[in-house]
Design a protein around this motif. Structure first.
Motif, PDB file in Angstrom:
ATOM      1  N   LYS A  40       0.816  -1.218   0.000  1.00 11.63           N
ATOM      2  CA  LYS A  40       0.000   0.000   0.000  1.00 11.63           C
ATOM      3  C   LYS A  40       0.848   1.265   0.000  1.00 11.63           C
ATOM      4  N   ALA A  41       1.909   1.299   0.792  1.00  9.14           N
ATOM      5  CA  ALA A  41       2.757   2.501   0.862  1.00  9.14           C
ATOM      6  C   ALA A  41       3.384   2.801  -0.497  1.00  9.14           C
ATOM      7  N   GLU A  42       3.842   1.754  -1.179  1.00 11.74           N
ATOM      8  CA  GLU A  42       4.446   1.948  -2.491  1.00 11.74           C
ATOM      9  C   GLU A  42       3.390   2.386  -3.503  1.00 11.74           C
ATOM     10  N   ALA A  43       2.196   1.801  -3.404  1.00 12.23           N
ATOM     11  CA  ALA A  43       1.095   2.202  -4.295  1.00 12.23           C
ATOM     12  C   ALA A  43       0.746   3.666  -4.070  1.00 12.23           C
ATOM     13  N   ASP A  44       0.731   4.097  -2.813  1.00 13.03           N
ATOM     14  CA  ASP A  44       0.440   5.501  -2.511  1.00 13.03           C
ATOM     15  C   ASP A  44       1.495   6.419  -3.117  1.00 13.03           C
ATOM     16  N   ALA A  45       2.769   6.042  -3.004  1.00  9.97           N
ATOM     17  CA  ALA A  45       3.857   6.860  -3.565  1.00  9.97           C
ATOM     18  C   ALA A  45       3.736   6.954  -5.085  1.00  9.97           C
ATOM     19  N   ILE A  46       3.435   5.839  -5.729  1.00 12.77           N
ATOM     20  CA  ILE A  46       3.286   5.833  -7.182  1.00 12.77           C
ATOM     21  C   ILE A  46       2.077   6.658  -7.590  1.00 12.77           C
ATOM     22  N   THR A  47       0.978   6.515  -6.874  1.00  8.46           N
ATOM     23  CA  THR A  47      -0.233   7.285  -7.171  1.00  8.46           C
ATOM     24  C   THR A  47       0.036   8.779  -7.058  1.00  8.46           C
ATOM     25  N   MET A  48       0.745   9.174  -6.014  1.00 11.26           N
ATOM     26  CA  MET A  48       1.062  10.599  -5.848  1.00 11.26           C
ATOM     27  C   MET A  48       1.853  11.119  -7.038  1.00 11.26           C
ATOM     28  N   GLU A  49       2.793  10.328  -7.518  1.00 14.46           N
ATOM     29  CA  GLU A  49       3.593  10.757  -8.672  1.00 14.46           C
ATOM     30  C   GLU A  49       2.751  10.799  -9.939  1.00 14.46           C
ATOM     31  N   ARG A 106      13.322  -3.475  -4.947  1.00 11.40           N
ATOM     32  CA  ARG A 106      11.989  -4.025  -5.197  1.00 11.40           C
ATOM     33  C   ARG A 106      11.442  -3.301  -6.428  1.00 11.40           C
ATOM     34  N   PRO A 107      10.684  -3.989  -7.273  1.00 17.53           N
ATOM     35  CA  PRO A 107      10.144  -3.317  -8.460  1.00 17.53           C
ATOM     36  C   PRO A 107       9.304  -2.083  -8.140  1.00 17.53           C
ATOM     37  N   SER A 108       8.511  -2.138  -7.092  1.00 14.49           N
ATOM     38  CA  SER A 108       7.656  -0.989  -6.773  1.00 14.49           C
ATOM     39  C   SER A 108       8.489   0.239  -6.419  1.00 14.49           C
ATOM     40  N   ASP A 109       9.557   0.064  -5.650  1.00 16.59           N
ATOM     41  CA  ASP A 109      10.432   1.189  -5.322  1.00 16.59           C
ATOM     42  C   ASP A 109      11.177   1.671  -6.562  1.00 16.59           C
ATOM     43  N   ALA A 110      11.685   0.731  -7.348  1.00  7.23           N
ATOM     44  CA  ALA A 110      12.419   1.094  -8.560  1.00  7.23           C
ATOM     45  C   ALA A 110      11.534   1.895  -9.508  1.00  7.23           C
ATOM     46  N   ILE A 111      10.298   1.480  -9.661  1.00 10.35           N
ATOM     47  CA  ILE A 111       9.398   2.180 -10.577  1.00 10.35           C
ATOM     48  C   ILE A 111       9.000   3.539 -10.017  1.00 10.35           C
ATOM     49  N   ALA A 112       8.783   3.635  -8.720  1.00  7.73           N
ATOM     50  CA  ALA A 112       8.498   4.941  -8.120  1.00  7.73           C
ATOM     51  C   ALA A 112       9.663   5.896  -8.350  1.00  7.73           C
ATOM     52  N   ILE A 113      10.875   5.408  -8.195  1.00  4.61           N
ATOM     53  CA  ILE A 113      12.063   6.228  -8.425  1.00  4.61           C
ATOM     54  C   ILE A 113      12.195   6.570  -9.908  1.00  4.61           C
ATOM     55  N   ALA A 114      11.920   5.619 -10.781  1.00  4.15           N
ATOM     56  CA  ALA A 114      11.963   5.889 -12.225  1.00  4.15           C
ATOM     57  C   ALA A 114      10.960   6.973 -12.604  1.00  4.15           C
ATOM     58  N   LEU A 115       9.761   6.902 -12.060  1.00  4.98           N
ATOM     59  CA  LEU A 115       8.756   7.923 -12.352  1.00  4.98           C
ATOM     60  C   LEU A 115       9.219   9.294 -11.871  1.00  4.98           C
ATOM     61  N   LYS A 116       9.776   9.358 -10.693  1.00 10.42           N
ATOM     62  CA  LYS A 116      10.276  10.630 -10.145  1.00 10.42           C
ATOM     63  C   LYS A 116      11.376  11.223 -11.008  1.00 10.42           C
ATOM     64  N   ASN A 117      12.181  10.351 -11.621  1.00 11.49           N
ATOM     65  CA  ASN A 117      13.335  10.785 -12.403  1.00 11.49           C
ATOM     66  C   ASN A 117      13.092  10.749 -13.906  1.00 11.49           C
ATOM     67  N   ARG A 118      11.861  10.428 -14.309  1.00 16.60           N
ATOM     68  CA  ARG A 118      11.497  10.355 -15.740  1.00 16.60           C
ATOM     69  C   ARG A 118      12.422   9.403 -16.497  1.00 16.60           C
ATOM     70  N   SER A 119      12.698   8.252 -15.877  1.00 14.96           N
ATOM     71  CA  SER A 119      13.596   7.253 -16.449  1.00 14.96           C
ATOM     72  C   SER A 119      12.803   6.139 -17.115  1.00 14.96           C
ATOM     73  N   LYS A 120      13.442   5.460 -18.038  1.00 15.73           N
ATOM     74  CA  LYS A 120      12.800   4.350 -18.736  1.00 15.73           C
ATOM     75  C   LYS A 120      12.754   3.112 -17.849  1.00 15.73           C
ATOM     76  N   ILE A 121      11.732   2.292 -18.105  1.00 17.62           N
ATOM     77  CA  ILE A 121      11.507   1.057 -17.345  1.00 17.62           C
ATOM     78  C   ILE A 121      11.537  -0.102 -18.331  1.00 17.62           C
ATOM     79  N   TYR A 122      12.266  -1.145 -17.956  1.00 20.41           N
ATOM     80  CA  TYR A 122      12.387  -2.333 -18.802  1.00 20.41           C
ATOM     81  C   TYR A 122      12.067  -3.579 -17.986  1.00 20.41           C
ATOM     82  N   ILE A 123      11.740  -4.634 -18.702  1.00 22.06           N
ATOM     83  CA  ILE A 123      11.554  -5.945 -18.096  1.00 22.06           C
ATOM     84  C   ILE A 123      12.333  -6.940 -18.956  1.00 22.06           C
ATOM     85  N   SER A 124      12.969  -7.900 -18.314  1.00 21.29           N
ATOM     86  CA  SER A 124      13.725  -8.883 -19.097  1.00 21.29           C
ATOM     87  C   SER A 124      12.751  -9.777 -19.860  1.00 21.29           C
TER      88      SER A 124
END
Length: 141
Positions: A40-49, A106-124
């Motif tokens: 939930k905390a990670e979802a909240d951070a992503i939602t805010m972004e 963790r993917p949720s933290d990595a993606i929250a950080i990527a969103l904050k930094n406007r970085s690309k996201i990949y999956i293998s």
């Protein structure tokens, strides 16, 4: 190097069974989706972004961004690298000058950080092939 697929975060949904948040990723050039259950905390951070909501004080992912900016570094990309026993693994690729440092995340933290930094996201490619769902969540998106 493993083949990587660029993905975007298409949204967050609530799992109808567990009532937990699910982060939904989708490849840029494919209709199939990758659901990743998160806290939930990670979802909240992503939602805010996603909704451009600023907290009155820096939250954890804001703090990480501020540290990177202070040290003149950035997030080159995020890669979801593995899935073991229904747990996803990710890496942050941090860049400072010509040096890249890879940090386990963790993917949720990595993606929250990527969103904050406007970085690309990949999956293998291997994670994509193990985790793809196409129709299950269509009604929720």
């Amino acid at each position: 190097m493993k083949e990587l697929i660029e993905v975007k975060l298409v949204g967050l949904i609530l799992d109808p069974v567990s009532k937990g948040p699910v982060m939904v990723l989708k490849p840029i050039d494919n209709e199939k989706i990758i659901p990743i259950w998160i806290g939930k905390a990670e979802a909240d951070a992503i939602t805010m972004e996603l909704e451009s909501i600023s907290a009155p004080r820096p939250m954890t992912h804001d703090l990480i961004k501020n540290i990177l900016v202070h040290f003149d570094s950035g997030v080159e990309k995020v890669v979801i690298t593995d899935i073991l026993e229904n747990t996803y693994y990710a890496e942050l690729y941090l860049k400072k000058d010509d040096r890249v440092i890879i940090i386990d995340s963790r993917p949720s933290d990595a993606i929250a950080i990527a969103l904050k930094n406007r970085s690309k996201i990949y999956i293998s490619e291997s994670v994509y092939s193990k985790s793809v769902l196409s129709d299950f969540f269509d009604d929720f998106l």
